[in-house]
Scaffold this motif. Sequence first.
Motif, PDB file in Angstrom:
ATOM      1  N   ASP A 156       0.848  -1.192   0.000  1.00 30.48           N
ATOM      2  CA  ASP A 156       0.000   0.000   0.000  1.00 30.48           C
ATOM      3  C   ASP A 156       0.889   1.250   0.000  1.00 30.48           C
ATOM      4  OD1 ASP A 156      -1.812   2.076   0.517  1.00 30.48           O
ATOM      5  OD2 ASP A 156      -3.077   0.816   1.773  1.00 30.48           O
ATOM      6  N   ILE A 157       0.683   2.119  -0.976  1.00 31.79           N
ATOM      7  CA  ILE A 157       1.490   3.327  -1.087  1.00 31.79           C
ATOM      8  C   ILE A 157       1.328   4.205   0.150  1.00 31.79           C
ATOM      9  CG2 ILE A 157      -0.303   4.681  -2.261  1.00 31.79           C
ATOM     10  CD1 ILE A 157       3.461   4.731  -3.081  1.00 31.79           C
TER      11      ILE A 157
ATOM     12  N   LEU B  17       1.565  11.684 -10.397  1.00 32.51           N
ATOM     13  CA  LEU B  17       1.949  11.599 -11.800  1.00 32.51           C
ATOM     14  C   LEU B  17       1.665  10.225 -12.402  1.00 32.51           C
ATOM     15  CD1 LEU B  17       5.348  13.525 -11.690  1.00 32.51           C
ATOM     16  CD2 LEU B  17       3.222  14.305 -12.754  1.00 32.51           C
ATOM     17  N   ILE B  18       1.964   9.143 -11.659  1.00 30.31           N
ATOM     18  CA  ILE B  18       1.878   7.806 -12.272  1.00 30.31           C
ATOM     19  C   ILE B  18       1.078   6.804 -11.435  1.00 30.31           C
ATOM     20  CG2 ILE B  18       4.075   8.092 -13.493  1.00 30.31           C
ATOM     21  CD1 ILE B  18       5.375   6.342 -11.316  1.00 30.31           C
ATOM     22  N   GLY B  19       0.444   7.244 -10.361  1.00 25.70           N
ATOM     23  CA  GLY B  19      -0.309   6.327  -9.499  1.00 25.70           C
ATOM     24  C   GLY B  19      -1.807   6.533  -9.616  1.00 25.70           C
ATOM     25  N   THR B  20      -2.527   5.980  -8.658  1.00 25.27           N
ATOM     26  CA  THR B  20      -3.994   6.071  -8.661  1.00 25.27           C
ATOM     27  C   THR B  20      -4.511   6.683  -7.360  1.00 25.27           C
ATOM     28  OG1 THR B  20      -4.170   3.802  -7.810  1.00 25.27           O
ATOM     29  CG2 THR B  20      -4.245   4.091 -10.199  1.00 25.27           C
ATOM     30  N   PRO B  21      -4.009   7.848  -6.950  1.00 18.90           N
ATOM     31  CA  PRO B  21      -4.395   8.386  -5.636  1.00 18.90           C
ATOM     32  C   PRO B  21      -5.856   8.832  -5.563  1.00 18.90           C
ATOM     33  CG  PRO B  21      -3.138  10.001  -6.852  1.00 18.90           C
ATOM     34  CD  PRO B  21      -3.066   8.728  -7.640  1.00 18.90           C
ATOM     35  N   ILE B  22      -6.406   9.349  -6.648  1.00 19.51           N
ATOM     36  CA  ILE B  22      -7.733   9.962  -6.599  1.00 19.51           C
ATOM     37  C   ILE B  22      -8.815   8.941  -6.249  1.00 19.51           C
ATOM     38  CG2 ILE B  22      -9.395  11.401  -7.851  1.00 19.51           C
ATOM     39  CD1 ILE B  22      -6.744  12.767  -7.410  1.00 19.51           C
ATOM     40  N   ILE B  23      -8.628   7.692  -6.587  1.00 23.44           N
ATOM     41  CA  ILE B  23      -9.662   6.684  -6.330  1.00 23.44           C
ATOM     42  C   ILE B  23      -9.469   5.996  -4.982  1.00 23.44           C
ATOM     43  CG2 ILE B  23      -9.937   6.274  -8.801  1.00 23.44           C
ATOM     44  CD1 ILE B  23      -8.444   3.622  -8.442  1.00 23.44           C
ATOM     45  N   GLU B  24      -8.448   6.424  -4.211  1.00 24.93           N
ATOM     46  CA  GLU B  24      -8.132   5.756  -2.952  1.00 24.93           C
ATOM     47  C   GLU B  24      -8.473   6.670  -1.772  1.00 24.93           C
ATOM     48  OE1 GLU B  24      -4.008   4.908  -3.380  1.00 24.93           O
ATOM     49  OE2 GLU B  24      -4.301   3.574  -5.092  1.00 24.93           O
ATOM     50  N   PHE B  25      -9.432   6.246  -0.966  1.00 24.66           N
ATOM     51  CA  PHE B  25      -9.907   7.044   0.170  1.00 24.66           C
ATOM     52  C   PHE B  25      -8.774   7.346   1.137  1.00 24.66           C
ATOM     53  CE2 PHE B  25     -11.733   7.285   4.472  1.00 24.66           C
ATOM     54  CZ  PHE B  25     -12.699   8.264   4.293  1.00 24.66           C
ATOM     55  N   ARG B  26      -8.034   6.336   1.533  1.00 27.47           N
ATOM     56  CA  ARG B  26      -6.961   6.535   2.514  1.00 27.47           C
ATOM     57  C   ARG B  26      -5.879   7.466   1.981  1.00 27.47           C
ATOM     58  NH1 ARG B  26      -2.397   2.148   4.448  1.00 27.47           N
ATOM     59  NH2 ARG B  26      -1.811   3.167   6.422  1.00 27.47           N
ATOM     60  N   THR B  27      -5.475   7.262   0.738  1.00 24.17           N
ATOM     61  CA  THR B  27      -4.435   8.091   0.141  1.00 24.17           C
ATOM     62  C   THR B  27      -4.830   9.550   0.108  1.00 24.17           C
ATOM     63  OG1 THR B  27      -3.592   6.276  -1.227  1.00 24.17           O
ATOM     64  CG2 THR B  27      -3.144   8.508  -1.989  1.00 24.17           C
ATOM     65  N   MET B  28      -6.068   9.833  -0.297  1.00 19.49           N
ATOM     66  CA  MET B  28      -6.491  11.226  -0.435  1.00 19.49           C
ATOM     67  C   MET B  28      -6.644  11.906   0.924  1.00 19.49           C
ATOM     68  SD  MET B  28      -6.419  11.954  -3.566  1.00 19.49           S
ATOM     69  CE  MET B  28      -7.364  13.457  -3.797  1.00 19.49           C
ATOM     70  N   LEU B  29      -7.048  11.164   1.947  1.00 15.92           N
ATOM     71  CA  LEU B  29      -7.119  11.772   3.276  1.00 15.92           C
ATOM     72  C   LEU B  29      -5.724  12.061   3.818  1.00 15.92           C
ATOM     73  CD1 LEU B  29     -10.144  11.215   3.140  1.00 15.92           C
ATOM     74  CD2 LEU B  29     -10.035  10.454   5.511  1.00 15.92           C
ATOM     75  N   LEU B  30      -4.771  11.185   3.547  1.00 17.60           N
ATOM     76  CA  LEU B  30      -3.398  11.455   3.976  1.00 17.60           C
ATOM     77  C   LEU B  30      -2.819  12.638   3.209  1.00 17.60           C
ATOM     78  CD1 LEU B  30      -2.032   7.804   4.370  1.00 17.60           C
ATOM     79  CD2 LEU B  30      -2.447   9.484   6.192  1.00 17.60           C
ATOM     80  N   LEU B  31      -3.180  12.774   1.931  1.00 17.84           N
ATOM     81  CA  LEU B  31      -2.777  13.968   1.188  1.00 17.84           C
ATOM     82  C   LEU B  31      -3.417  15.205   1.805  1.00 17.84           C
ATOM     83  CD1 LEU B  31      -1.424  15.404  -1.166  1.00 17.84           C
ATOM     84  CD2 LEU B  31      -3.351  14.736  -2.623  1.00 17.84           C
TER      85      LEU B  31
END
Length: 472
Positions: free
Chosen positions: A205-206, A428-442
């Motif tokens: 998990d990124i 740039l090369i990942g899928t952050p927008i579709i990931e709830f956890r990633t976007m909250l950490l951003l």
Amino acid sequence: MTPALTPAEVTTNLLAALFLIPIVFGFVIKAPQLVALGFVGVLFSFSDSTWGQLTAENTIYSRGSGMFYFSLLNLVLLTAGFAALLKRLANPQGAQLAPPMAKYFVAFVFLIAGHVLIGLMEGIDLNVILGYNGMLNVINMLVFMYLAIMAFDSEKDSRKLLWTIVILAAIRGVFGAVRYFMFDGDTANPYRNFEGLNIKIFYFDISDNFVASLGAFCAAWLLTAPESKPSWFRRALLFGFLVLEIAAVALSFRRSSLIGLGLMFAFLFLRLPGKRKFLVAIVGAALLTVVASVFYEHRLQFNNNESMFSSLIYDIAPERGIRNSRFYELYAAAQSMDGNWLFGRGTWGTFTGDRDRLSYHGDDFSFVHSGFGHVLLKTGVVGLLLFCSLLSAYIAFYMRHRNYLTGESRLLADAGFAGFLFWVPTLLIGTPIIEFRTMLLLGLTLAMPFIAVGIRTVQVRRALYDQNYAVA
């Protein structure tokens, strides 16, 4: 696809919503820091990615999504955001929260509302329009950013946030190390499960890689910053923590994570005074050499054994051409835009292309492996300009205020901006927008400089008040 819920799970989720949401509403009004810290605890402790596992399973982030339009955690977030809005409206004379970002938040709300209206007119189901493969998580990111800024509005609360981040990162790192060295590593391991490579990984998990990188940055900052003077015992603990977190990223074998970590430490190097840069450069070069060697030996050599650099860019090398490289996906998405460049194909939109070259997508072509490309696909040039303007406003705010911060406020702001740099390769090369956890950490990284500047403003006002009171 989320597995169907059993009747017992439906009942449990409904009861949880009925009891939890009013409680959260009350806590946001009275003690918002507890709600925000609760989210931080979940985000730092639980993985969201199940890609690479042999058997699909629900995560804490998907609970309730089979019954409601959103997951239970998302419902709690939106409830907390609504409560925070009411609290702000009840006290309009209070300090403004991240004013440079507010207009972009409002613009995104209107943009997505327009997509909802058009989608319903075209007969698209509301749950598809507001699905996680659309743009919902941009709103989630901004809601959490504002919730965090509102919650941590004192020196005590910001210090609590800072050390919660460090402690949770350490706990997560120890958990990953035990699982890696004593067991079989992360079960979400596409290299072994899908590609047949004999590789154990620390985290796939990124977001777990981000947690480790943020912890490593905080440790390195405390070890090198002139205003930080830890004891030798504490210095040894911080160095051990630093090595653990760097090992976590290196043994996860994610190129975007390694590049993101490199950007964070390059930023730290630039922030240091001249006398300290030489020592940091030596230690950093030694650590980088070890990390690069481990990364090449255990992962990159399977891609291309000509050189480390060619192995690193094996799927984006110019000689491969657009149709045989990683960029073919973006090329196919661009070809599918037709006359929808201005406002995109809709939050429900998809793209088409060569299914053999895009076999890793399965049958889901509602997202692309680029955060910026995903925004462009869904909302067109208008949405992309809004998103880039939002990030530009954040960068400008940090640059304008960074040299006026000291102590823990400076650490908080620097860690937030370094965290943003970590996410740049993923955007740039990942899928952050579709990931709830990633976007909250951003969203958390976007909030941290605003929290730090807000604390400094309170300190300045307090000092002026004390000075005026003394004179009087």
